[in-house]
Design a protein around this motif. Structure first.
Motif, PDB file in Angstrom:
ATOM      1  N   ALA A  69      12.637  -8.868   0.987  1.00 42.11           N
ATOM      2  CA  ALA A  69      13.832  -8.705   0.166  1.00 42.11           C
ATOM      3  C   ALA A  69      14.336  -7.265   0.245  1.00 42.11           C
ATOM      4  CB  ALA A  69      13.524  -9.070  -1.286  1.00 42.11           C
ATOM      5  N   SER A  70      13.434  -6.334   0.473  1.00 37.34           N
ATOM      6  CA  SER A  70      13.796  -4.919   0.507  1.00 37.34           C
ATOM      7  C   SER A  70      13.020  -4.229   1.626  1.00 37.34           C
ATOM      8  CB  SER A  70      13.462  -4.273  -0.842  1.00 37.34           C
ATOM      9  OG  SER A  70      13.823  -2.925  -0.847  1.00 37.34           O
ATOM     10  N   VAL A  71      13.727  -3.394   2.379  1.00 39.37           N
ATOM     11  CA  VAL A  71      13.110  -2.672   3.495  1.00 39.37           C
ATOM     12  C   VAL A  71      13.501  -1.200   3.399  1.00 39.37           C
ATOM     13  CG1 VAL A  71      13.015  -2.408   6.010  1.00 39.37           C
ATOM     14  CG2 VAL A  71      13.216  -4.690   5.008  1.00 39.37           C
ATOM     15  N   THR A  72      12.512  -0.334   3.523  1.00 40.21           N
ATOM     16  CA  THR A  72      12.767   1.106   3.588  1.00 40.21           C
ATOM     17  C   THR A  72      12.201   1.629   4.887  1.00 40.21           C
ATOM     18  OG1 THR A  72      12.718   1.390   1.190  1.00 40.21           O
ATOM     19  CG2 THR A  72      12.292   3.348   2.518  1.00 40.21           C
ATOM     20  N   ARG A  73      13.038   2.290   5.654  1.00 41.92           N
ATOM     21  CA  ARG A  73      12.593   3.002   6.850  1.00 41.92           C
ATOM     22  C   ARG A  73      12.407   4.459   6.437  1.00 41.92           C
ATOM     23  NH1 ARG A  73      17.127   0.448   8.114  1.00 41.92           N
ATOM     24  NH2 ARG A  73      18.184   2.393   8.527  1.00 41.92           N
ATOM     25  N   ASP A  96      -3.875   5.704  12.442  1.00 42.09           N
ATOM     26  CA  ASP A  96      -2.825   4.714  12.204  1.00 42.09           C
ATOM     27  C   ASP A  96      -3.038   3.968  10.886  1.00 42.09           C
ATOM     28  OD1 ASP A  96      -1.468   4.905  14.924  1.00 42.09           O
ATOM     29  OD2 ASP A  96      -3.526   4.411  15.501  1.00 42.09           O
ATOM     30  N   GLU A  97      -4.273   3.610  10.620  1.00 41.44           N
ATOM     31  CA  GLU A  97      -4.597   2.893   9.390  1.00 41.44           C
ATOM     32  C   GLU A  97      -4.401   3.794   8.172  1.00 41.44           C
ATOM     33  OE1 GLU A  97      -8.261   0.141   7.657  1.00 41.44           O
ATOM     34  OE2 GLU A  97      -8.454   1.122   9.606  1.00 41.44           O
ATOM     35  N   ALA A  98      -4.886   5.016   8.251  1.00 39.48           N
ATOM     36  CA  ALA A  98      -4.711   5.969   7.144  1.00 39.48           C
ATOM     37  C   ALA A  98      -3.229   6.204   6.877  1.00 39.48           C
ATOM     38  CB  ALA A  98      -5.408   7.288   7.469  1.00 39.48           C
ATOM     39  N   ASP A  99      -2.455   6.352   7.933  1.00 38.87           N
ATOM     40  CA  ASP A  99      -1.023   6.571   7.748  1.00 38.87           C
ATOM     41  C   ASP A  99      -0.345   5.358   7.123  1.00 38.87           C
ATOM     42  OD1 ASP A  99      -1.162   9.143   8.640  1.00 38.87           O
ATOM     43  OD2 ASP A  99      -0.104   8.799  10.525  1.00 38.87           O
ATOM     44  N   ALA A 100      -0.741   4.159   7.505  1.00 39.52           N
ATOM     45  CA  ALA A 100      -0.160   2.950   6.900  1.00 39.52           C
ATOM     46  C   ALA A 100      -0.471   2.896   5.405  1.00 39.52           C
ATOM     47  CB  ALA A 100      -0.667   1.698   7.604  1.00 39.52           C
ATOM     48  N   ILE A 101      -1.689   3.276   5.030  1.00 37.88           N
ATOM     49  CA  ILE A 101      -2.050   3.321   3.611  1.00 37.88           C
ATOM     50  C   ILE A 101      -1.170   4.347   2.895  1.00 37.88           C
ATOM     51  CG2 ILE A 101      -3.869   3.889   1.950  1.00 37.88           C
ATOM     52  CD1 ILE A 101      -5.884   2.858   4.138  1.00 37.88           C
ATOM     53  N   GLY A 102      -1.026   5.516   3.498  1.00 35.71           N
ATOM     54  CA  GLY A 102      -0.173   6.551   2.905  1.00 35.71           C
ATOM     55  C   GLY A 102       1.272   6.106   2.774  1.00 35.71           C
ATOM     56  N   ILE A 103       1.782   5.434   3.774  1.00 43.99           N
ATOM     57  CA  ILE A 103       3.162   4.933   3.750  1.00 43.99           C
ATOM     58  C   ILE A 103       3.338   3.903   2.637  1.00 43.99           C
ATOM     59  CG2 ILE A 103       4.838   3.529   5.041  1.00 43.99           C
ATOM     60  CD1 ILE A 103       3.654   4.975   7.602  1.00 43.99           C
ATOM     61  N   ALA A 104       2.393   2.971   2.526  1.00 41.51           N
ATOM     62  CA  ALA A 104       2.481   1.934   1.496  1.00 41.51           C
ATOM     63  C   ALA A 104       2.401   2.543   0.099  1.00 41.51           C
ATOM     64  CB  ALA A 104       1.382   0.895   1.691  1.00 41.51           C
ATOM     65  N   LEU A 105       1.507   3.495  -0.104  1.00 41.27           N
ATOM     66  CA  LEU A 105       1.393   4.146  -1.417  1.00 41.27           C
ATOM     67  C   LEU A 105       2.646   4.966  -1.729  1.00 41.27           C
ATOM     68  CD1 LEU A 105      -2.376   5.150  -1.369  1.00 41.27           C
ATOM     69  CD2 LEU A 105      -1.276   3.382  -2.785  1.00 41.27           C
ATOM     70  N   TRP A 106       3.185   5.642  -0.738  1.00 44.04           N
ATOM     71  CA  TRP A 106       4.436   6.375  -0.916  1.00 44.04           C
ATOM     72  C   TRP A 106       5.529   5.398  -1.362  1.00 44.04           C
ATOM     73  CZ3 TRP A 106       9.237   5.820   1.302  1.00 44.04           C
ATOM     74  CH2 TRP A 106      10.157   6.850   1.083  1.00 44.04           C
ATOM     75  N   GLY A 107       5.607   4.239  -0.696  1.00 41.98           N
ATOM     76  CA  GLY A 107       6.604   3.229  -1.065  1.00 41.98           C
ATOM     77  C   GLY A 107       6.414   2.721  -2.479  1.00 41.98           C
ATOM     78  N   TYR A 108       5.164   2.508  -2.872  1.00 38.97           N
ATOM     79  CA  TYR A 108       4.875   2.052  -4.231  1.00 38.97           C
ATOM     80  C   TYR A 108       5.380   3.071  -5.258  1.00 38.97           C
ATOM     81  CZ  TYR A 108       2.410   1.053  -8.517  1.00 38.97           C
ATOM     82  OH  TYR A 108       2.118   0.815  -9.840  1.00 38.97           O
ATOM     83  N   HIS A 109       5.052   4.332  -5.068  1.00 39.97           N
ATOM     84  CA  HIS A 109       5.469   5.370  -6.019  1.00 39.97           C
ATOM     85  C   HIS A 109       6.976   5.578  -6.004  1.00 39.97           C
ATOM     86  CE1 HIS A 109       1.488   6.293  -7.382  1.00 39.97           C
ATOM     87  NE2 HIS A 109       1.078   6.314  -6.134  1.00 39.97           N
ATOM     88  N   ARG A 110       7.578   5.463  -4.838  1.00 43.40           N
ATOM     89  CA  ARG A 110       9.041   5.605  -4.735  1.00 43.40           C
ATOM     90  C   ARG A 110       9.731   4.488  -5.518  1.00 43.40           C
ATOM     91  NH1 ARG A 110      13.236   3.923  -1.320  1.00 43.40           N
ATOM     92  NH2 ARG A 110      14.841   5.499  -1.085  1.00 43.40           N
ATOM     93  N   ARG A 111       9.229   3.265  -5.410  1.00 44.95           N
ATOM     94  CA  ARG A 111       9.834   2.133  -6.129  1.00 44.95           C
ATOM     95  C   ARG A 111       9.678   2.305  -7.629  1.00 44.95           C
ATOM     96  NH1 ARG A 111      12.180  -2.205  -3.655  1.00 44.95           N
ATOM     97  NH2 ARG A 111      11.543  -3.601  -5.300  1.00 44.95           N
ATOM     98  N   TYR A 129       8.398  -6.151  -0.252  1.00 40.94           N
ATOM     99  CA  TYR A 129       8.908  -4.832   0.082  1.00 40.94           C
ATOM    100  C   TYR A 129       8.196  -4.293   1.313  1.00 40.94           C
ATOM    101  CZ  TYR A 129      10.149   0.117  -0.842  1.00 40.94           C
ATOM    102  OH  TYR A 129      10.609   1.404  -0.750  1.00 40.94           O
ATOM    103  N   LEU A 130       8.963  -3.905   2.318  1.00 42.21           N
ATOM    104  CA  LEU A 130       8.433  -3.326   3.551  1.00 42.21           C
ATOM    105  C   LEU A 130       8.801  -1.857   3.603  1.00 42.21           C
ATOM    106  CD1 LEU A 130       7.281  -3.442   6.494  1.00 42.21           C
ATOM    107  CD2 LEU A 130       9.590  -4.100   7.220  1.00 42.21           C
TER     108      LEU A 130
END
Length: 150
Positions: free
Chosen positions: A93-97, A132-147, A59-60
């Motif tokens: 397999a799955s991408v969220t922008r 940039d790194e902090a935001d990537a962590i936030g984005i990944a965690l947001w994606g985890y919770h959204r899924r 998942y991206l």
């Protein structure tokens, strides 16, 4: 496994979150300053492809340019997003922008970075001058919770 990416034309943050929501790895890809914009983006694409091929990721979640006006010239950022997205999206397999307004709740970058420091002990903030790194962590965690919610 989730890969969160915060692309830009100068530095790209990335984070891998495991199936249990644990932040496993994170970093920032910062090309040498002497490179021109196209070389920088190619460098970041290459490094991200290396990260993607190291282990199975399914998942991206990638931050995309918003419709709001960016300071300065928005084209380098838009080009970087497009090239980075194209370089790695086929591996998933799955991408969220996601736009920043969706995952940040309009919090300031510095405030978000401080929160990430508290919840991800391996993130110190050292050398992450653009968050940039902090935001990537936030984005990944947001994606985890959204899924998990879907």
């Amino acid at each position: 496994m989730i890969l969160g990416v915060d692309p830009s034309s100068t530095a790209t943050g990335w984070c891998i979150v495991g199936p249990d929501g644990t932040v496993e790895r994170h970093g920032v890809i910062r090309p040498p300053a002497k490179m021109n914009a196209y070389e920088r983006v190619s460098f970041m694409c290459s490094r991200l492809r290396d990260i993607v091929t190291e282990r199975p990721l399914t998942y991206l979640v990638i931050e995309e340019p918003s419709g709001r006006r960016l300071r300065g010239n928005p084209f380098p950022y838009a080009i970087a997003f497009g090239r980075i997205y194209q370089a790695i999206c086929m591996e998933f397999a799955s991408v969220t922008r996601v736009q920043a307004s969706q995952w940040t709740a309009s919090r300031d970058k510095a405030v978000r970075a401080e929160r990430i420091k508290r919840i991800v002990p391996s993130y110190t903030g050292k050398g992450d001058r653009g968050y940039d790194e902090a935001d990537a962590i936030g984005i990944a965690l947001w994606g985890y919770h959204r899924r998990r919610e879907t």
